[in-house]
Write a protein that holds these residues in place. Structure first.
Motif, short mmCIF file in Angstrom:
data_model
loop_
_atom_site.label_atom_id
_atom_site.label_comp_id
_atom_site.label_asym_id
_atom_site.label_seq_id
_atom_site.Cartn_x
_atom_site.Cartn_y
_atom_site.Cartn_z
N MET A 1 8.06 -20.45 1.93
CA MET A 1 8.07 -19.00 2.18
C MET A 1 6.71 -18.42 1.83
N THR A 2 6.24 -17.48 2.62
CA THR A 2 4.95 -16.86 2.28
C THR A 2 5.10 -16.11 0.96
N GLN A 3 4.13 -16.29 0.11
CA GLN A 3 4.24 -15.74 -1.24
C GLN A 3 3.75 -14.29 -1.31
N GLU A 4 4.52 -13.47 -2.02
CA GLU A 4 4.04 -12.12 -2.34
C GLU A 4 2.99 -12.30 -3.44
N GLU A 397 9.09 0.46 4.43
CA GLU A 397 8.71 -0.73 5.17
C GLU A 397 7.65 -0.39 6.22
N LYS A 400 4.37 0.17 4.46
CA LYS A 400 3.81 -1.11 4.00
C LYS A 400 3.15 -1.84 5.16
N THR A 401 3.83 -1.90 6.28
CA THR A 401 3.27 -2.58 7.46
C THR A 401 1.99 -1.88 7.91
N GLU A 404 -0.78 -2.73 5.35
CA GLU A 404 -1.21 -4.13 5.47
C GLU A 404 -1.99 -4.35 6.76
N ALA A 405 -1.50 -3.78 7.85
CA ALA A 405 -2.19 -3.94 9.14
C ALA A 405 -3.57 -3.28 9.11
N GLU A 408 -5.88 -5.56 7.20
CA GLU A 408 -6.18 -6.69 8.11
C GLU A 408 -7.26 -6.27 9.12
#
Lengths: 414, 265
Positions: A1-4, A397, A400-401, A404-405, A408
């Motif tokens: 699983m991708t780690q937080e 949510e 957050k997205t 994060e985006a 990125e």
């Protein structure tokens, strides 16, 4: 699983001293409220607090209480009580949560300091430099406590704060002295006002220096730290404690700068926060950004308690100037010039605009500003939707997205 | 044959959306070997595992052949086999640029999110917008409307395409829109005209999010199953719209491409 990623934030050691001073401040107010041996004035956060101190009032700030309601995440439960008596869910959620708090006698002061209720006012003082809501907020309490309501009506959204505006505001502040003499039972003492102004000025210069350290890389302080550590600049300005505190904080942060210690581990991205904090999500947002190696390090919000124009030799005019030149009072044109300077001074990689549902006056993304600034500076931005206190207005949510985006995107474009 | 396949190096991308989970399997040359779409349900880990298994089956590949897998989407942190994750914004941009390496504006209509993503001629994202906190104009809005009208999701496109007129809805709100639709039904208005109005509402919600620049491309599940909605959008913006071959898969494909890139770095 991708780690937080577990974020690493640095604790500010001076916090203990701040907590001590804040506790003493609230207990002093509580004692006076019970004994009635000192008069208490409620004041809007960028209202003429210095004048009130000069008359010997203890000064209480409902907005600070509003922020506490938000930060402790009880505001959302209290807002409906104000809605039910006719205060719309669309107006300032500081106002609605604070009135809800009063109606239910539920205050975070109880848990934090063992204080049962907010102090009772002898007078309510507002300045509409921020918004009209502060006047209506105080008006509710004037009706409730049957105490005088006085204030300053500041012309809003000027690009240039000219002499006509300053003179008008200065006269209004000076005019309040007559009523305050009657309410306080004390004669106006220009020397006392000068002394308070000098302390406020000292506080403001120290706070300004604290925030300016964020221009270094890595930044020793984050916006999230700032929202907590601005407490003394809001409620203790005009007192020696505020000065003492910021001297200690400044020393600690200068040490960080000397040792290249950042507020977060491995700062890669430098972010500007525009608008109100989302008080109930401070920790969550602080962790989110730190986990992305993004330091939110500058804001107009924390800078709102810098009053560089204070001049004890000309208290009324300088107070009028300082309280009217604030970012929140100004036109978009003036605000944009300000933000562009901040982008440069703090080497900003991106801007987060918070569109706070119930705070139109401090949501600066609603009239095309983000696109204009982005076009002129090339610094990207995003807008997140939320609110200062009403957590029902937030989709975590999605935010957050978005964040994060955004990080990125900054990374991809390097 | 099996031995030859076993030597392949493949990459996987899984996009766990609020409504549907999508998986894409690609090879080192970025060819899509297999893919799958299924309901996300409530157990994102399970749905991502099942979705990957189906995609692998289509690719005639085994899980052991996957060199690196990346996840994206709302449930990206629940994908246990992913070595890394990226947001769906980045993955859609990556997947779309793979199909169309040009400067473009991507409109993605998802289950609960709408996105407008701008990409420059080098494939770099320059800007993006997501719908505000309200889900009006997303796939969830269409699902609610179908439920109220007792119309299957698969019947929407045909109904709207057959409409002779259009009945536009006035409200932003999904619940109030449903009331408005039912009121029109009671007044004897044709179902097809209402469905076209519902499509129109979705398009308006999307177009008010941001301005469109460069070539416009549409993706997402709503687009995959409702080509008439794309046609209506083209008419509204008076410009041809590009649609990738697998419009629901661009996020998963983008994740697989990020997995491939991570191996190359």
């Amino acid at each position: 699983m991708t780690q937080e990623i577990k974020p690493i934030r640095k604790k500010i050691e001076a916090t203990g001293l701040m907590n001590k001073y804040m506790a003493e401040y609230f207990h002093e107010l509580d004692d006076a409220s019970k004994s009635r041996d000192r008069k208490i004035a409620w004041c809007t956060s960028v209202g003429p607090a210095e004048l009130l101190h000069s008359f010997g009032f203890l000064v209480y700030y409902p907005e600070n209480h509003g922020a506490m309601l938000g930060a402790t995440r009880i505001a959302t439960d209290l807002i409906p009580y104000a809605n039910a008596i006719g205060y719309s869910p669309d107006i300032c959620s500081y106002l609605t949560s604070d009135i809800g708090s009063y109606l239910t006698n539920n205050t975070p002061l109880t848990k934090a300091y063992g204080i049962k209720s907010v102090p009772k006012p002898d007078v309510l003082v507002f300045n509409t430099n921020q918004c009209r809501d502060v006047q209506d907020w105080m008006a509710w309490y004037a009706y409730e406590f049957k105490v005088p309501l006085i204030g300053v009506n500041t012309p809003r959204t000027p690009t240039e704060v000219n002499d006509v505006i300053i003179e008008s505001v200065a006269k209004q502040i000076e005019g309040m002295a007559v009523e305050l003499e009657e309410i306080s039972g004390n004669k106006f003492d220009p020397n006392k006002l000068k002394a308070v102004m000098a302390l406020s000025k000292e506080c403001t210069e120290l706070w300004k220096e604290v925030l300016s350290l964020a221009a270094t890389k890595p930044s020793p302080i984050s916006f999230f730290d700032g929202t907590i550590h601005m407490g003394p600049a809001v409620v203790l300005r005009g007192t020696q404690h505020a000065v003492d505190y910021y001297e200690v904080l400044l020393t600690e942060l200068k040490e960080r700068v000397a040792n290249k210690v950042g507020a977060i581990e491995d700062e890669k991205y430098r972010i500007y926060w525009e608008g109100m904090p989302i008080w109930g999500r401070l920790r969550q947002h602080s962790d989110l950004f730190a986990g992305l190696n993004a330091c939110v390090l500058a804001s107009t919000y924390c800078n709102s308690w810098i009053f560089s124009d204070f001049d004890e030799s000309d208290p009324f005019t300088s107070m009028a100037k300082a309280y009217t030149e604030l970012f929140i009072v100004r036109s978009d044109a003036a605000k944009e010039e300000y933000i562009k300077k901040m982008i440069k001074a703090f080497s900003i990689d991106g801007i987060i605009y918070h569109d706070a549902k119930t705070c139109p006056n401090n949501s600066n993304c609603r009239y095309g500003m983000p696109r204009r600034i982005e076009t002129e500076t090339g610094v990207p931005s995003i807008t997140i939707n939320g609110d200062l206190n009403d957590l029902r207005m937030i989709s975590d949510e999605q935010n957050k997205t978005n964040i994060e985006a955004f990080i990125e995107q900054i990374e991809e474009n390097r | 044959m099996r031995n030859k396949l076993a030597e392949r190096i493949i990459f996987a991308g899984v996009d766990v959306g609020a409504s549907r989970t999508k998986a894409a399997i690609i090879d080192s040359d970025k060819n899509i070997l297999g893919w799958n779409v299924r309901k996300s349900g409530t157990n994102f880990t399970l749905s991502s595992n099942l979705c990957l298994a189906e995609a692998l089956s289509m690719a005639h590949a085994d899980k052991s052949e996957i060199r690196i897998a990346y996840s994206t989407g709302y449930g990206r942190k629940n994908v246990t086999f992913a070595a890394g994750s990226r947001t769906e914004i980045g993955c859609h941009a990556k997947g779309c640029y793979h199909y169309f390496p040009i400067a473009m504006t991507i409109i993605d209509i998802g289950g609960q999110d709408n996105k407008i993503i701008k990409v420059d001629e080098n494939g770099k994202r320059t800007n993006f917008k997501m719908n505000r906190k309200c889900a009006a104009g997303t796939g969830a809005f269409l699902e609610e409307m179908c439920l109220r009208l007792d119309v299957g999701l698969e019947d929407m496109n045909g109904l709207a395409a057959d409409a002779e007129g259009i009945i536009k809805l006035g409200s932003y709100c999904t619940v109030f829109s449903a009331t408005e639709v039912l009121e029109n039904i009671r007044n004897g208005k044709p179902l097809a005209d209402l469905m076209k109005g519902i499509f129109y509402s979705v398009i308006k919600r999307v177009l008010e999010m941001d301005s469109l620049t460069d070539k416009v491309l549409m993706t997402g599940g709503v687009v995959a199953y409702n080509p008439y909605l794309v046609k209506m959008t083209e008419e509204l913006i008076q410009s041809e719209i590009l649609v990738p071959k697998l419009p629901q898969l661009t996020g998963a494909l983008g994740a697989a491409l990020f997995a491939l890139e991570s191996r190359q770095q």
